[in-house]
Design an enzyme around this catalytic site. Structure first.
Site, PDB file in Angstrom:
ATOM      1  N   GLU A   1       0.828  -1.217   0.000  1.00 27.06           N
ATOM      2  CA  GLU A   1       0.000   0.000   0.000  1.00 27.06           C
ATOM      3  C   GLU A   1       0.862   1.266   0.000  1.00 27.06           C
ATOM      4  OE1 GLU A   1      -4.071  -1.653   2.061  1.00 27.06           O
ATOM      5  OE2 GLU A   1      -2.742  -0.521   3.345  1.00 27.06           O
TER       6      GLU A   1
ATOM      7  N   GLU B   1      -5.492  -8.237  -1.217  1.00 26.68           N
ATOM      8  CA  GLU B   1      -6.175  -8.074   0.074  1.00 26.68           C
ATOM      9  C   GLU B   1      -7.636  -7.751  -0.185  1.00 26.68           C
ATOM     10  OE1 GLU B   1      -4.654  -5.460   3.118  1.00 26.68           O
ATOM     11  OE2 GLU B   1      -2.585  -5.897   2.551  1.00 26.68           O
TER      12      GLU B   1
HETATM   13  C1  BG6 Z   1      -4.332  -3.007   4.929  1.00 27.29           C
HETATM   14  C2  BG6 Z   1      -3.010  -3.538   5.362  1.00 27.29           C
HETATM   15  O1  BG6 Z   1      -4.309  -1.654   5.222  1.00 27.29           O
HETATM   16  O2  BG6 Z   1      -5.495  -3.483   5.510  1.00 27.29           O
HETATM   17  C3  BG6 Z   1      -3.065  -4.702   6.315  1.00 27.29           C
HETATM   18  O3  BG6 Z   1      -2.171  -3.825   4.275  1.00 27.29           O
HETATM   19  C4  BG6 Z   1      -4.242  -4.553   7.233  1.00 27.29           C
HETATM   20  O4  BG6 Z   1      -1.834  -4.775   6.978  1.00 27.29           O
HETATM   21  C5  BG6 Z   1      -5.512  -4.575   6.401  1.00 27.29           C
HETATM   22  O5  BG6 Z   1      -4.308  -5.467   8.263  1.00 27.29           O
HETATM   23  C6  BG6 Z   1      -6.784  -4.496   7.212  1.00 27.29           C
HETATM   24  O6  BG6 Z   1      -6.726  -3.412   8.066  1.00 27.29           O
HETATM   25  P1  BG6 Z   1      -6.950  -3.527   9.632  1.00 27.29           P
HETATM   26  O7  BG6 Z   1      -6.625  -2.196  10.142  1.00 27.29           O
HETATM   27  O8  BG6 Z   1      -8.354  -3.902   9.819  1.00 27.29           O
HETATM   28  O9  BG6 Z   1      -6.008  -4.576  10.110  1.00 27.29           O
END
Ligand code: BG6
Length: 473
Positions: free
Chosen positions: A175, A367
């Protein structure tokens, strides 16, 4: 919601994604140095503290460092074709600026790769996932300093030389556009955000873009079969109203994010970025070598997708929606997760088309998922979680992915975020769970660390086995 019978290609890479700091634990074992994660006990959206503190769940996380074999076997049983994980930079170079790597750190990832190979799972490695060695933040102010390019190149070269014959897919920075919002978490920039000038912020971004492009070249030199991707937060931005001012506001907000992948895919700064820098009075220090380095474009574009946001030119409207690193103006038509992230499956189809149309590079969703509060229950004597809400979220998003493939998008694969419960990045909680696998650990650090299969575990196994045909339209 969808008109087609979902069917994904046989070669589609189904799997899950994690990051070292959110799963490994063992923060001071195996010669590892401290990373910026070890001093952000509340999560990367919050201020750092002086050193590791007992309330930091990431120090032990879910103990993947010792339990990786068991966890990978669980992924294999689900039918994973690919597993995305990051290498903790500070395991390989504990301070970040050493000449030689920490052999114990390298050996750990060799063991992880052995295990993946045993199960026929393709690795997808992120070189830097919010894990800058703390020393680089404190001594150099992170990516503001040009020296970071050399340190990162040495680290990446070490990884490519060590694993380049067994790992095809690599991502340079997780990201990368998040540095606009979390300069410490994303760019190891120790100067508090409130004191950081735009000049320094964009110079830091420039250094990261150069470093990313340079190691893309290095990877290809070491093994031409390697595929290197960039990784960005993808968030479709909708105009809040039909007012053309709102549409222009969307265009500007899009540019701020798209600049990163535009440079990664085109090998130079786009015109709108040059104007932006001029208007802001930012003058980047760009060397001739930088210009040459930037020409090494990525092989594919990867991204995280959780939600969309709205944008407006009306200053009286508050951009107070919660979100993945960056929030925005909430969309009145969408429902939200328990953490206030708005749920928009169609946004994923929109972004896949937008990215494909714009860059014509293969895409990889690395993701996607929903953080939710789970309740461990006993069904027929077996502990599990009846997470129909997670199944519904993923089902609806995957249907839109199928639509995008039908639209002609070239998509390499899908790694759902957090296939096993892990520590949240933004809030550092365990209770914000994403997994198909429940991990018995609580926000206060108690728990046995035992693993339990949720209902969604079996659901995802079916999706993979049927190439998506089991998805419910
Ligand atoms: C992204 C990241 O921002 O979202 C991850 O690459 C992160 O590391 C994921 O865990 C989900 O966000 P969060 O804050 O719910 O863990």
């Amino acid at each position: 919601m969808t008109d087609i019978a979902p069917r994904f290609p046989e070669s589609f890479l189904w799997g899950g994604a994690t990051a070292a700091n959110q799963i490994e634990g063992a923060y001071a074992e195996g010669g590892k140095g401290l990373s910026i994660q070890d001093v952000t006990p509340q999560g990367i959206m919050f201020d750092r503290v002086d050193g590791p503190t007992a309330d930091n769940l990431k120090l032990e996380a879910i103990d993947f460092y010792h339990r990786y074999a068991e966890d990978i076997a669980l992924f294999a049983e689900m039918g994973f074709k690919v597993f995305r994980f990051s290498i903790a930079w500070s395991r390989i170079f504990p301070l970040g600026d050493e000449e030689t790597p920490n052999e114990e750190g390298l050996a750990f990832y060799d063991r992880v790769l052995d295990e993946l190979e045993k199960h026929g799972i393709e690795p997808l490695i992120t070189l830097s996932h919010y894990e800058t060695p703390l020393h680089l933040a404190e001594k150099y102010d992170g990516w503001v300093n040009r020296d970071l390019i050399g340190f990162y190149e040495r680290y990446a070269r070490t990884c490519f030389e060590s694993y380049g014959d067994r790992v095809k897919y690599w991502l340079t920075f997780n990201e990368i556009n998040s540095v606009l919002h979390i300069p410490f978490g994303s760019g190891g920039i120790n100067t508090p955000k409130s004191e950081l000038s735009e000049q320094d912020l964009y110079q830091a971004i420039h250094h990261e873009l150069v470093a990313s492009a340079r190691v893309t070249r290095v990877a290809h030199e070491i093994n031409p079969a390697i595929k290197v991707g960039c990784m960005v937060i993808a968030m479709p931005i909708y105009p809040l109203t039909t007012d053309p001012d709102d549409v222009v506001a969307v265009m500007n907000a899009d540019h701020a994010n798209l600049m990163f992948s535009d440079v990664h895919t085109r090998g130079e700064y786009p015109g709108y970025a040059k104007r932006f820098f001029r208007d802001k009075g930012v003058t980047l220090n760009i060397t001739d070598q930088d210009v040459e380095d930037l020409k090494n474009t990525v092989d594919f574009v990867s991204f995280s997708y959780y939600m969309s946001i709205c944008e407006t030119a009306d200053p009286s409207v508050k951009a107070d929606g919660a979100g993945n690193i960056m929030g925005g103006v909430p969309n009145p038509r969408l429902a939200s997760s328990e953490w206030g992230w708005q749920i928009d499956p169609q946004g994923l189809r929109v972004i896949l088309n937008q990215f494909w149309d714009r860059w014509q590079k293969p895409l990889f969703i690395v993701e996607n998922g929903i953080g939710a509060k789970d309740r461990l229950v006993e069904v027929d004597g077996v502990k599990t979680v009846e997470d129909d809400y997670r199944i519904a979220y993923l089902n609806d998003h995957l249907l839109q992915v199928a639509e995008a493939i039908e639209d002609g998008v070239d998509l390499l694969g899908y790694t759902m975020w957090g296939p096993i419960d892990l520590v949240s990045a933004s809030t550092a909680q365990m209770s914000k769970r994403y997994g198909f696998i429940y991990v018995d650990r609580n926000d206060d650090g108690t728990g046995s660390l035992e693993r339990y299969k949720k209902k969604s575990y079996h659901w995802y196994a079916d999706v993979i086995r049927t190439h998506g045909a089991s998805l419910q339209a």
